[in-house]
Design an enzyme around this catalytic site. Structure first.
Site, PDB file in Angstrom:
ATOM      1  N   ASN A 153     -28.964  -5.765 -29.756  1.00  0.00           N
ATOM      2  CA  ASN A 153     -29.534  -6.275 -30.842  1.00  0.00           C
ATOM      3  C   ASN A 153     -30.530  -7.393 -30.660  1.00  0.00           C
ATOM      4  OD1 ASN A 153     -27.160  -7.826 -30.293  1.00  0.00           O
ATOM      5  ND2 ASN A 153     -26.776  -8.008 -32.409  1.00  0.00           N
ATOM      6  N   THR A 232     -15.406  -2.201 -26.429  1.00  0.00           N
ATOM      7  CA  THR A 232     -16.036  -2.543 -24.693  1.00  0.00           C
ATOM      8  C   THR A 232     -15.280  -3.730 -24.245  1.00  0.00           C
ATOM      9  OG1 THR A 232     -18.208  -1.336 -25.392  1.00  0.00           O
ATOM     10  CG2 THR A 232     -18.114  -2.745 -23.670  1.00  0.00           C
ATOM     11  N   GLU A 250     -18.526 -12.190 -25.808  1.00  0.00           N
ATOM     12  CA  GLU A 250     -19.058 -12.459 -26.989  1.00  0.00           C
ATOM     13  C   GLU A 250     -18.987 -10.994 -28.040  1.00  0.00           C
ATOM     14  OE1 GLU A 250     -19.713 -15.098 -28.448  1.00  0.00           O
ATOM     15  OE2 GLU A 250     -20.336 -16.372 -26.975  1.00  0.00           O
ATOM     16  N   CYS A 284     -23.977  -9.765 -35.011  1.00  0.00           N
ATOM     17  CA  CYS A 284     -22.512 -10.003 -34.663  1.00  0.00           C
ATOM     18  C   CYS A 284     -21.736 -10.863 -35.764  1.00  0.00           C
ATOM     19  CB  CYS A 284     -22.274 -10.346 -33.439  1.00  0.00           C
ATOM     20  SG  CYS A 284     -23.137 -11.750 -33.061  1.00  0.00           S
ATOM     21  N   GLU A 458     -20.796 -19.660 -25.748  1.00  0.00           N
ATOM     22  CA  GLU A 458     -22.294 -19.522 -25.056  1.00  0.00           C
ATOM     23  C   GLU A 458     -22.783 -20.900 -26.024  1.00  0.00           C
ATOM     24  OE1 GLU A 458     -23.806 -15.429 -25.686  1.00  0.00           O
ATOM     25  OE2 GLU A 458     -23.626 -15.616 -23.694  1.00  0.00           O
TER      26      GLU A 458
HETATM   27  P1  NAD Z   1     -21.211  -2.019 -26.743  1.00  0.00           P
HETATM   28  O1  NAD Z   1     -20.078  -2.314 -26.880  1.00  0.00           O
HETATM   29  O2  NAD Z   1     -21.417  -0.525 -27.197  1.00  0.00           O
HETATM   30  O3  NAD Z   1     -22.215  -2.144 -25.619  1.00  0.00           O
HETATM   31  C1  NAD Z   1     -22.171  -3.352 -24.974  1.00  0.00           C
HETATM   32  C2  NAD Z   1     -22.675  -3.239 -23.595  1.00  0.00           C
HETATM   33  O4  NAD Z   1     -21.704  -3.012 -22.781  1.00  0.00           O
HETATM   34  C3  NAD Z   1     -23.801  -2.089 -23.210  1.00  0.00           C
HETATM   35  O5  NAD Z   1     -24.886  -2.770 -22.274  1.00  0.00           O
HETATM   36  C4  NAD Z   1     -22.856  -1.036 -22.704  1.00  0.00           C
HETATM   37  O6  NAD Z   1     -23.762  -0.173 -21.756  1.00  0.00           O
HETATM   38  C5  NAD Z   1     -21.999  -1.571 -21.823  1.00  0.00           C
HETATM   39  N1  NAD Z   1     -20.597  -1.086 -21.620  1.00  0.00           N
HETATM   40  C6  NAD Z   1     -20.054  -0.143 -22.145  1.00  0.00           C
HETATM   41  N2  NAD Z   1     -18.983   0.211 -21.667  1.00  0.00           N
HETATM   42  C7  NAD Z   1     -18.969  -0.509 -20.735  1.00  0.00           C
HETATM   43  C8  NAD Z   1     -17.870  -0.460 -19.518  1.00  0.00           C
HETATM   44  N3  NAD Z   1     -16.821   0.057 -19.578  1.00  0.00           N
HETATM   45  N4  NAD Z   1     -17.720  -1.517 -18.520  1.00  0.00           N
HETATM   46  C9  NAD Z   1     -19.012  -2.177 -18.509  1.00  0.00           C
HETATM   47  N5  NAD Z   1     -20.094  -2.256 -19.477  1.00  0.00           N
HETATM   48  C10 NAD Z   1     -19.861  -1.676 -20.754  1.00  0.00           C
HETATM   49  O7  NAD Z   1     -22.166  -2.824 -27.939  1.00  0.00           O
HETATM   50  P2  NAD Z   1     -23.329  -2.369 -28.477  1.00  0.00           P
HETATM   51  O8  NAD Z   1     -23.300  -1.221 -29.605  1.00  0.00           O
HETATM   52  O9  NAD Z   1     -24.572  -2.484 -27.605  1.00  0.00           O
HETATM   53  O10 NAD Z   1     -23.687  -3.704 -29.536  1.00  0.00           O
HETATM   54  C11 NAD Z   1     -23.181  -4.024 -30.856  1.00  0.00           C
HETATM   55  C12 NAD Z   1     -21.716  -4.827 -30.659  1.00  0.00           C
HETATM   56  O11 NAD Z   1     -22.192  -6.073 -30.033  1.00  0.00           O
HETATM   57  C13 NAD Z   1     -21.409  -5.235 -31.889  1.00  0.00           C
HETATM   58  O12 NAD Z   1     -20.053  -5.064 -31.994  1.00  0.00           O
HETATM   59  C14 NAD Z   1     -21.691  -6.640 -32.029  1.00  0.00           C
HETATM   60  O13 NAD Z   1     -20.802  -7.458 -33.210  1.00  0.00           O
HETATM   61  C15 NAD Z   1     -21.386  -7.259 -30.835  1.00  0.00           C
HETATM   62  N6  NAD Z   1     -22.293  -8.232 -30.622  1.00  0.00           N
HETATM   63  C16 NAD Z   1     -21.438  -9.713 -30.432  1.00  0.00           C
HETATM   64  C17 NAD Z   1     -22.348 -10.578 -30.175  1.00  0.00           C
HETATM   65  C18 NAD Z   1     -21.758 -11.959 -30.022  1.00  0.00           C
HETATM   66  O14 NAD Z   1     -22.548 -13.003 -29.584  1.00  0.00           O
HETATM   67  N7  NAD Z   1     -20.520 -12.184 -30.486  1.00  0.00           N
HETATM   68  C19 NAD Z   1     -23.837 -10.695 -30.395  1.00  0.00           C
HETATM   69  C20 NAD Z   1     -24.320  -9.407 -30.354  1.00  0.00           C
HETATM   70  C21 NAD Z   1     -23.687  -8.253 -30.515  1.00  0.00           C
END
Ligand code: NAD
Length: 484
Positions: A153, A232, A250, A284, A458
């Site tokens: 995002n 994840t 995060e 998020c 962060e």
């Molecule tokens: P996701 O969990 O699908 O993927 C996040 C990242 O993790 C990607 O780069 C992915 O390739 C990687 N990944 C996936 N499986 C992995 C593994 N087993 N080992 C290592 N890396 C792995 O998330 P998304 O769909 O890209 O993003 C949306 C999510 O992120 C939402 O839940 C959102 O709330 C969260 N988010 C949190 C924050 C925050 O600061 N708290 C900010 C933005 C988004």
């Protein structure tokens, strides 16, 4: 604008390609067309990044903090100068409207580089006086090679929010962007190296989760910082635990916005718009459970519906557009599924709810009323433009229900009553709270979640503690006393 990067990865100060890795197409969410292609990192690419980062980190950590800070502050200036191009790229990568990306992405990345650049020269340990003249001093030391893994995002912001404090403390970073938005982090790497970061200090490798997993499992890695979903996060945290590595997590949320009868309704509607529809709801910390006290419920819904008439959907590169498509067809379908579930479970659809026909992945901003706590739209993170209004009567009830979630990222309260506002935020089980606003994340303030929403913070001075560790040094000023 040609947005195809020179190569898929940025390692040791240069673009690197290895077409043996799986192809990853970058799809512009407005047209559904492929606008660039990169390749996932092969084991050879990962090894190259590890070697470069391990070598470069030693040199980088030997610089003074002031010297490292100068590089980061120069990078911030370059980023601001290039804000237009970086924002256009961010819009291609994510589909978020240029109206947003031009003020929220490279700009917030630059803020992080400037802020941590400013702090770098003042990072110190301390002196602790003991009895008999002995003393202890502490050295604040870099952790080593840090791995950053990003969500889709905020690709520029996430790459900068992780990179800036890591580099300020003398670490090297290997950053893996989300496979959905692989382009922007490469530009962050370019900017840092143009600003004078030694080759290998900030590297970008592409790939799906498997590449992220290989990075985390490498024994040369000292820390993992993930921005992603809770499932994840649970996997990454467990993998990091096996190597007893430092983590920052995060993760996702299902945050509450609590609006009392005495609140300024117009402000509360603005807060709920920011907390549900900015970035097409793909934030998020969104406040997707909007608890509205019964006395102002109808007024809130009426004004929200009127204000949503100001939504301009369209070409995200057009400055007039203020509401973009979802990042991918998959995400659009997930959100459409939640909306269908909301209707099926008996929530009242007040406005929106439809997927827009056409090439772009648009979905209308959607408001549900009469939502109960156990409905799927009130319990699950949707990550799309879906706002749920839940009614409440008393403060005690609102706080209890706001906290009744396994997530704990953000929470906000809208009220004119000062003492109630502070009582509410003291009671919120969330890492990032707001009074009479929602969803701001200035670099000076800590950002992060409690409960399932994460570990660590962060931004702010606190991030320094998450990217460095203290070595304690005991200095004896007297002879050593031994029992025999
Ligand atoms: P996701 O969990 O699908 O993927 C996040 C990242 O993790 C990607 O780069 C992915 O390739 C990687 N990944 C996936 N499986 C992995 C593994 N087993 N080992 C290592 N890396 C792995 O998330 P998304 O769909 O890209 O993003 C949306 C999510 O992120 C939402 O839940 C959102 O709330 C969260 N988010 C949190 C924050 C925050 O600061 N708290 C900010 C933005 C988004």
């Amino acid at each position: 604008m040609n947005i195809q990067p020179q190569a898929s990865h940025f390692i040791d100060g240069a673009y690197v390609e290895d077409t043996a890795g799986d192809k990853i197409d970058v799809i512009y969410p407005f047209t559904g067309k492929v606008v660039a292609t990169v390749h996932a990192a092969t084991p050879a690419i990962i090894e190259k990044a590890m070697e470069a980062a391990t070598r470069a980190q030693r040199e980088w950590a030997s610089w003074t903090g002031t010297e490292r800070g100068r590089v980061l502050r120069r990078a911030a200036d370059i980023m601001r100068e290039r804000n237009h191009d970086l924002s256009v790229l961010e819009t291609y990568d994510t589909g978020k409207p240029y109206q947003e990306t031009s003020v929220a992405d490279a700009t917030s990345g630059a803020d992080a580089l400037e802020y941590f650049g400013g702090l770098a020269g003042s990072l110190t340990g301390e002196h602790i006086q003991l009895g008999g003249g002995d003393f202890v001093y502490t050295r604040r030391e870099a952790l080593g090679v840090c791995v950053g893994i990003g969500a889709w995002n905020y690709p520029t912001q996430i790459a900068s929010w992780k990179g800036a404090p890591a580099l300020a403390c003398g670490n090297a970073m290997i950053f893996k962007p989300s496979e959905t938005t692989p382009l922007c982090a490469l530009k962050v790497a370019e900017v840092l190296h143009e600003a004078g970061a030694p080759a290998g200090v900030y590297n970008v490798v592409q790939g799906m989760g498997a590449v992220g997993a290989s990075l985390i499992n490498d024994p040369r890695v000292a820390k993992v910082s993930l921005t992603g979903s809770v499932p994840t996060g649970q996997k990454v945290y467990a993998a990091a635990a096996a190597g007893v590595r430092h983590v920052t997590m995060e993760l996702g949320g299902k945050s509450p916005i609590v609006i009392f009868d005495d609140a300024d309704v117009e402000n509360a509607v603005s807060g709920a718009i920011l907390g549900n529809f900015y970035s097409t709801g793909q934030v998020c910390s969104n406040g997707t459970r909007v608890f509205v006290q019964k006395g102002i419920k109808e007024q809130f819904l009426r004004r929200m519906t009127e204000r949503l008439k100001g939504v301009i959907m369209g070409d995200p590169q057009d400055e007039a557009t203020n509401f973009g498509p979802m990042v991918s067809a998959r995400q659009r379908d997930i959100v459409a599924g939640f909306i269908a579930k909301g209707i099926e479970e008996g929530a009242r659809l007040v406005t929106g709810g439809k997927v827009i026909d056409g090439d772009g992945y648009f979905i209308e901003p959607t408001v549900f009323a009469d939502v109960s706590d156990d409905m799927t739209i009130a319990t699950d993170e949707i990550f799309g433009p879906v706002l749920s209004v839940l009614d409440f009567e008393t403060e005690e009830e609102a706080l209890r229900r706001a906290n009744d979630t396994p997530f704990g990222l953000a929470a906000s309260v809208f009220t004119a009553d000062l003492t109630r506002a502070h009582r509410m935020v003291a009671g919120f089980e969330a890492g990032t709270c707001y009074i009479n606003t929602h969803n701001l994340a200035p670099v000076e303030a800590p950002f992060g979640g409690s409960k399932l929403s994460g570990v660590g913070r962060e931004n702010s001075k606190l991030a320094v503690d998450h990217y460095s560790e203290m070595k304690a040094v005991y200095v004896a000023m007297n002879d050593v006393e031994a029992p025999f």
